[in-house]
Design a protein around this motif. Structure first.
Motif, PDB file in Angstrom:
ATOM      1  N   ASN A  77      -0.386   1.412  23.414  1.00 27.38           N
ATOM      2  CA  ASN A  77      -0.877   2.874  23.427  1.00 27.38           C
ATOM      3  C   ASN A  77       0.390   3.676  22.751  1.00 27.38           C
ATOM      4  O   ASN A  77       0.045   4.474  22.085  1.00 27.38           O
ATOM      5  N   ILE A  78       1.446   3.363  23.110  1.00 23.88           N
ATOM      6  CA  ILE A  78       2.726   4.003  22.259  1.00 23.88           C
ATOM      7  C   ILE A  78       2.793   3.553  20.824  1.00 23.88           C
ATOM      8  O   ILE A  78       2.614   4.722  19.996  1.00 23.88           O
ATOM      9  N   LEU A  79       2.166   2.559  20.467  1.00 23.36           N
ATOM     10  CA  LEU A  79       2.249   2.174  18.956  1.00 23.36           C
ATOM     11  C   LEU A  79       1.022   2.903  18.288  1.00 23.36           C
ATOM     12  O   LEU A  79       1.206   3.331  17.250  1.00 23.36           O
ATOM     13  N   MET A  80       0.109   3.169  19.124  1.00 26.42           N
ATOM     14  CA  MET A  80      -1.079   3.893  18.588  1.00 26.42           C
ATOM     15  C   MET A  80      -0.664   5.224  18.419  1.00 26.42           C
ATOM     16  O   MET A  80      -1.139   5.985  17.451  1.00 26.42           O
ATOM     17  N   ILE A  81      -0.083   5.878  19.294  1.00 32.41           N
ATOM     18  CA  ILE A  81       0.443   7.277  19.125  1.00 32.41           C
ATOM     19  C   ILE A  81       1.364   7.286  18.046  1.00 32.41           C
ATOM     20  O   ILE A  81       1.099   8.366  17.032  1.00 32.41           O
ATOM     21  N   LEU A  82       2.156   6.353  17.828  1.00 33.97           N
ATOM     22  CA  LEU A  82       3.101   6.421  16.436  1.00 33.97           C
ATOM     23  C   LEU A  82       2.307   6.395  15.287  1.00 33.97           C
ATOM     24  O   LEU A  82       2.348   6.965  14.107  1.00 33.97           O
ATOM     25  N   ALA A  83       1.084   5.620  15.171  1.00 32.93           N
ATOM     26  CA  ALA A  83       0.174   5.625  14.187  1.00 32.93           C
ATOM     27  C   ALA A  83      -0.362   7.094  14.101  1.00 32.93           C
ATOM     28  O   ALA A  83      -0.619   7.338  12.657  1.00 32.93           O
ATOM     29  N   VAL A  84      -0.627   7.565  14.791  1.00 34.83           N
ATOM     30  CA  VAL A  84      -1.438   8.982  14.807  1.00 34.83           C
ATOM     31  C   VAL A  84      -0.511   9.975  14.023  1.00 34.83           C
ATOM     32  O   VAL A  84      -0.791  10.799  13.356  1.00 34.83           O
ATOM     33  N   ILE A  85       0.973  10.030  14.470  1.00 36.86           N
ATOM     34  CA  ILE A  85       1.887  10.750  13.991  1.00 36.86           C
ATOM     35  C   ILE A  85       1.880  10.527  12.556  1.00 36.86           C
ATOM     36  O   ILE A  85       2.061  11.361  11.777  1.00 36.86           O
ATOM     37  N   GLU A  86       1.934   9.128  12.232  1.00 35.37           N
ATOM     38  CA  GLU A  86       1.791   8.597  10.866  1.00 35.37           C
ATOM     39  C   GLU A  86       0.639   9.459  10.250  1.00 35.37           C
ATOM     40  O   GLU A  86       0.995   9.762   8.993  1.00 35.37           O
ATOM     41  N   LEU A  87      -0.401   9.233  10.530  1.00 34.80           N
ATOM     42  CA  LEU A  87      -1.663   9.829  10.187  1.00 34.80           C
ATOM     43  C   LEU A  87      -1.387  11.358   9.627  1.00 34.80           C
ATOM     44  O   LEU A  87      -1.443  11.835   8.577  1.00 34.80           O
ATOM     45  N   LEU A  88      -0.677  12.058  10.715  1.00 36.68           N
ATOM     46  CA  LEU A  88      -0.749  13.408  10.609  1.00 36.68           C
ATOM     47  C   LEU A  88       0.528  13.623   9.345  1.00 36.68           C
ATOM     48  O   LEU A  88       0.259  14.487   8.526  1.00 36.68           O
ATOM     49  N   ALA A  89       1.364  12.663   9.267  1.00 37.04           N
ATOM     50  CA  ALA A  89       2.438  13.121   8.062  1.00 37.04           C
ATOM     51  C   ALA A  89       1.917  12.693   6.918  1.00 37.04           C
ATOM     52  O   ALA A  89       2.123  13.314   5.872  1.00 37.04           O
ATOM     53  N   VAL A  90       0.658  11.686   6.893  1.00 32.23           N
ATOM     54  CA  VAL A  90       0.241  11.331   5.443  1.00 32.23           C
ATOM     55  C   VAL A  90      -0.544  12.561   5.123  1.00 32.23           C
ATOM     56  O   VAL A  90      -0.541  12.995   3.810  1.00 32.23           O
ATOM     57  N   LEU A  91      -1.318  13.113   6.072  1.00 28.58           N
ATOM     58  CA  LEU A  91      -2.066  14.344   5.679  1.00 28.58           C
ATOM     59  C   LEU A  91      -1.107  15.630   5.288  1.00 28.58           C
ATOM     60  O   LEU A  91      -1.735  16.187   4.215  1.00 28.58           O
ATOM     61  N   PHE A  92       0.000  15.796   5.766  1.00 31.45           N
ATOM     62  CA  PHE A  92       0.635  16.765   5.348  1.00 31.45           C
ATOM     63  C   PHE A  92       1.046  16.586   3.766  1.00 31.45           C
ATOM     64  O   PHE A  92       1.220  17.222   3.012  1.00 31.45           O
ATOM     65  N   ALA A  93       1.466  15.127   3.687  1.00 33.17           N
ATOM     66  CA  ALA A  93       1.924  14.509   2.196  1.00 33.17           C
ATOM     67  C   ALA A  93       0.824  14.988   1.313  1.00 33.17           C
ATOM     68  O   ALA A  93       1.115  15.312   0.226  1.00 33.17           O
ATOM     69  N   PHE A  94      -0.276  14.933   1.778  1.00 36.91           N
ATOM     70  CA  PHE A  94      -1.613  15.173   0.971  1.00 36.91           C
ATOM     71  C   PHE A  94      -1.619  16.394   0.463  1.00 36.91           C
ATOM     72  O   PHE A  94      -1.909  16.894  -0.699  1.00 36.91           O
ATOM     73  N   SER A  95      -1.052  17.436   1.158  1.00 34.73           N
ATOM     74  CA  SER A  95      -1.159  18.773   1.191  1.00 34.73           C
ATOM     75  C   SER A  95      -0.106  19.315  -0.011  1.00 34.73           C
ATOM     76  O   SER A  95      -0.296  19.986  -0.545  1.00 34.73           O
ATOM     77  N   GLN A  96       1.115  18.392   0.209  1.00 31.99           N
ATOM     78  CA  GLN A  96       2.144  18.560  -0.647  1.00 31.99           C
ATOM     79  C   GLN A  96       2.009  18.159  -1.990  1.00 31.99           C
ATOM     80  O   GLN A  96       2.507  18.478  -3.136  1.00 31.99           O
ATOM     81  N   GLU A  97       1.449  16.899  -2.195  1.00 31.54           N
ATOM     82  CA  GLU A  97       1.759  16.066  -3.408  1.00 31.54           C
ATOM     83  C   GLU A  97       0.513  15.971  -4.350  1.00 31.54           C
ATOM     84  O   GLU A  97       0.348  15.296  -5.218  1.00 31.54           O
ATOM     85  N   ILE A  98      -0.581  16.625  -3.960  1.00 32.60           N
ATOM     86  CA  ILE A  98      -1.892  16.405  -4.495  1.00 32.60           C
ATOM     87  C   ILE A  98      -1.807  16.708  -5.897  1.00 32.60           C
ATOM     88  O   ILE A  98      -2.530  15.924  -6.718  1.00 32.60           O
ATOM     89  N   ASN A  99      -0.971  17.709  -6.315  1.00 34.70           N
ATOM     90  CA  ASN A  99      -0.779  17.905  -7.721  1.00 34.70           C
ATOM     91  C   ASN A  99      -0.022  17.196  -8.376  1.00 34.70           C
ATOM     92  O   ASN A  99       0.573  17.495  -9.657  1.00 34.70           O
ATOM     93  N   ASP A 100       0.694  16.181  -7.982  1.00 36.19           N
ATOM     94  CA  ASP A 100       1.980  15.286  -8.741  1.00 36.19           C
ATOM     95  C   ASP A 100       1.578  14.210  -8.568  1.00 36.19           C
ATOM     96  O   ASP A 100       1.641  13.252  -7.330  1.00 36.19           O
ATOM     97  N   PRO A 101       0.747  13.276  -9.590  1.00 37.70           N
ATOM     98  CA  PRO A 101       0.131  12.316  -9.498  1.00 37.70           C
ATOM     99  C   PRO A 101       1.070  10.880  -9.107  1.00 37.70           C
ATOM    100  O   PRO A 101       0.793  10.188  -8.580  1.00 37.70           O
TER     101      PRO A 101
END
Lengths: 127, 131
Positions: A81-105
């Motif tokens: 369960n702890i490892l899955m929570i880390l995966a959820v935090i990773e997912l949130l970080a990737v979604l943040f990266a999508f918003s920042q890097e979408i215009n930089d191929p």
């Protein structure tokens, strides 16, 4: 001949298998992100998700190193369960990266792969 | 029986759980590989030699997934170990395809971007087969 498992042992087996998948994916994420980090390091907000991913991977691998001999069902469930929570935090970080890097191929290139990786880790908890 | 009664695992059970764990990890890695590289094929520059490694990755990952799907109901440790050996060979093939891709795509920053993460994932998959 197949080895016989009691229902309790089958549950332990499932949790141990899940933990191995977490270990394999977080190790791969750690190694792959080390390489992409050098490319994105010029803009802090583009590299932020990679720093988060490396930190999460290190935490996950330390947890795995401490718990990989564990055979108690309750403790294995808690660890996964702890490892899955880390995966959820990773997912949130990737979604943040999508918003920042979408215009930089060139910086955006690794993000879809990381998104699928995070989703696979979350799916691993439920199948 | 004594081990089962106490809830702890016998050495044979631990060995089988390790094989099943390897199989599960391979399954996740190769399903992810097949999906991601199927998408990447269309994002490469359009040069066939740049897309070739991605096509090989999708093909060998799909073969491994099919092998696991066919043998999923096998409960003997030997059958699971055999499927895992095939998956380990597939990881080695992906490494070879990625080395080829790195040589061909080195001058193209956009196409080269996925090769190092792919190499890392394939090496980790190979380690999963032997550790």
């Amino acid at each position: 001949m197949a080895t016989a498992f009691t229902p309790e042992q089958s549950k332990v087996s499932k949790q141990v298998q899940r933990m191995r998948v977490y270990a394999v994916f977080f190790l791969a994420a750690f190694g792959a992100t080390i390489f992409t980090l050098t490319e994105e390091n010029d803009i802090f907000l583009h590299a932020l998700d990679d720093y988060v991913l490396i930190a999460l991977s290190v935490i996950a691998l330390v947890i795995f190193a401490m718990k990989h001999k564990d055979e108690a069902l309750g403790s294995l469930k808690r660890t996964n369960n702890i490892l899955m929570i880390l995966a959820v935090i990773e997912l949130l970080a990737v979604l943040f990266a999508f918003s920042q890097e979408i215009n930089d191929p060139s910086d955006f290139g690794n993000d879809p792969g990381q998104l699928f990786l995070a989703l696979a880790l979350i799916v691993n908890r439920f199948v | 029986l004594e081990a089962q009664a106490s809830g702890s695992l016998s050495p044979e059970q631990r060995a089988e759980i390790r094989q099943r764990g390897r199989r599960r990890a391979f399954m996740f890695v190769y399903v992810l590989t097949a999906v991601v590289f199927f998408i990447i094929i269309f994002s490469e520059s359009g040069t066939f030699s740049h897309m070739l490694d991605d096509m090989v990755d999708v093909a060998v990952a799909a073969i491994s997934v099919v092998v696991f799907a066919v043998t999923w109901r096998s409960t003997t440790p030997r059958a699971i170990a055999r499927a895992n050996r095939i998956a380990t060979v597939v990881a080695a093939l992906i490494i070879l395809a990625t080395v080829y891709a790195a040589a061909v795509e080195y001058g193209n920053a956009m196409d080269f971007g996925d090769d190092l993460p792919t190499m890392v994932l394939a090496v980790v998959a190979l380690l999963n087969g032997v550790l």
